[in-house]
Design a protein around this motif. Structure first.
Motif, PDB file in Angstrom:
ATOM      1  N   MET A 124       4.554   8.814  -8.330  1.00  0.00           N
ATOM      2  CA  MET A 124       4.262   8.440  -6.953  1.00  0.00           C
ATOM      3  C   MET A 124       5.031   9.333  -5.976  1.00  0.00           C
ATOM      4  O   MET A 124       4.464   9.833  -5.027  1.00  0.00           O
ATOM      5  CB  MET A 124       4.603   6.967  -6.746  1.00  0.00           C
ATOM      6  CG  MET A 124       4.333   6.481  -5.355  1.00  0.00           C
ATOM      7  SD  MET A 124       2.572   6.286  -5.101  1.00  0.00           S
ATOM      8  CE  MET A 124       2.557   5.520  -3.538  1.00  0.00           C
ATOM      9  N   LYS A 125       6.331   9.525  -6.214  1.00  0.00           N
ATOM     10  CA  LYS A 125       7.125  10.349  -5.312  1.00  0.00           C
ATOM     11  C   LYS A 125       6.649  11.796  -5.339  1.00  0.00           C
ATOM     12  O   LYS A 125       6.673  12.473  -4.320  1.00  0.00           O
ATOM     13  CB  LYS A 125       8.599  10.272  -5.674  1.00  0.00           C
ATOM     14  CG  LYS A 125       9.212   8.936  -5.345  1.00  0.00           C
ATOM     15  CD  LYS A 125      10.680   8.922  -5.653  1.00  0.00           C
ATOM     16  CE  LYS A 125      11.254   7.557  -5.338  1.00  0.00           C
ATOM     17  NZ  LYS A 125      12.695   7.505  -5.582  1.00  0.00           N
ATOM     18  N   THR A 126       6.218  12.284  -6.488  1.00  0.00           N
ATOM     19  CA  THR A 126       5.727  13.655  -6.593  1.00  0.00           C
ATOM     20  C   THR A 126       4.494  13.843  -5.710  1.00  0.00           C
ATOM     21  O   THR A 126       4.343  14.862  -5.054  1.00  0.00           O
ATOM     22  CB  THR A 126       5.385  13.998  -8.057  1.00  0.00           C
ATOM     23  OG1 THR A 126       6.531  13.746  -8.855  1.00  0.00           O
ATOM     24  CG2 THR A 126       4.964  15.433  -8.192  1.00  0.00           C
ATOM     25  N   GLY A 127       3.616  12.858  -5.691  1.00  0.00           N
ATOM     26  CA  GLY A 127       2.414  12.919  -4.862  1.00  0.00           C
ATOM     27  C   GLY A 127       2.742  12.976  -3.381  1.00  0.00           C
ATOM     28  O   GLY A 127       2.143  13.740  -2.628  1.00  0.00           O
ATOM     29  N   ILE A 128       3.718  12.188  -2.963  1.00  0.00           N
ATOM     30  CA  ILE A 128       4.126  12.173  -1.557  1.00  0.00           C
ATOM     31  C   ILE A 128       4.724  13.521  -1.177  1.00  0.00           C
ATOM     32  O   ILE A 128       4.418  14.076  -0.120  1.00  0.00           O
ATOM     33  CB  ILE A 128       5.127  11.027  -1.295  1.00  0.00           C
ATOM     34  CG1 ILE A 128       4.411   9.676  -1.452  1.00  0.00           C
ATOM     35  CG2 ILE A 128       5.739  11.151   0.092  1.00  0.00           C
ATOM     36  CD1 ILE A 128       5.326   8.479  -1.398  1.00  0.00           C
ATOM     37  N   VAL A 129       5.562  14.071  -2.038  1.00  0.00           N
ATOM     38  CA  VAL A 129       6.167  15.377  -1.772  1.00  0.00           C
ATOM     39  C   VAL A 129       5.084  16.440  -1.675  1.00  0.00           C
ATOM     40  O   VAL A 129       5.114  17.298  -0.787  1.00  0.00           O
ATOM     41  CB  VAL A 129       7.202  15.734  -2.860  1.00  0.00           C
ATOM     42  CG1 VAL A 129       7.654  17.177  -2.723  1.00  0.00           C
ATOM     43  CG2 VAL A 129       8.388  14.790  -2.797  1.00  0.00           C
TER      44      VAL A 129
ATOM     45  N   VAL B 215       1.931  16.090  -0.789  1.00  0.00           N
ATOM     46  CA  VAL B 215       1.200  15.917   0.469  1.00  0.00           C
ATOM     47  C   VAL B 215       2.021  16.456   1.635  1.00  0.00           C
ATOM     48  O   VAL B 215       1.501  17.150   2.516  1.00  0.00           O
ATOM     49  CB  VAL B 215       0.844  14.426   0.689  1.00  0.00           C
ATOM     50  CG1 VAL B 215       0.328  14.180   2.101  1.00  0.00           C
ATOM     51  CG2 VAL B 215      -0.191  13.975  -0.333  1.00  0.00           C
ATOM     52  N   LEU B 216       3.325  16.187   1.652  1.00  0.00           N
ATOM     53  CA  LEU B 216       4.179  16.703   2.720  1.00  0.00           C
ATOM     54  C   LEU B 216       4.220  18.229   2.713  1.00  0.00           C
ATOM     55  O   LEU B 216       4.162  18.866   3.768  1.00  0.00           O
ATOM     56  CB  LEU B 216       5.594  16.140   2.587  1.00  0.00           C
ATOM     57  CG  LEU B 216       5.754  14.662   2.945  1.00  0.00           C
ATOM     58  CD1 LEU B 216       7.169  14.198   2.634  1.00  0.00           C
ATOM     59  CD2 LEU B 216       5.421  14.420   4.392  1.00  0.00           C
TER      60      LEU B 216
END
Length: 77
Positions: A1-6, A8-9
């Motif tokens: 999940m955190k990898t996906g957010i990073v 996208v950023l």
């Protein structure tokens, strides 16, 4: 999940930088004689706008692209 957010950023930052650094001519106003020096294709100048047209530069200088932003430069004749 955190990898996906990073991811996208990173994409948003990359698109923002490309938009900010897009080459565009200086804004309206009276153009001074001469042409701006050519910027080599592999050069990326500072993405800052130090002028908004020739009239915003000292006498004898033009508002020119530096590869990302615009700065006052001595024109080429």
């Amino acid at each position: 999940m955190k990898t996906g957010i990073v991811l996208v950023l990173v994409i948003f930052i990359t698109v923002g930088m490309e938009t900010t650094c897009a080459k565009r001519p200086p804004s309206r106003g009276r153009e001074r004689p001469g042409v701006c020096p050519e910027v080599p294709k592999d050069v990326l100048g500072a993405c800052i706008e130090l002028c908004s047209g020739d009239e915003s530069c000292p006498k004898g200088m033009k508002c020119c692209s530096n590869g990302c932003g615009h700065v006052c430069k001595t024109p080429v004749t």
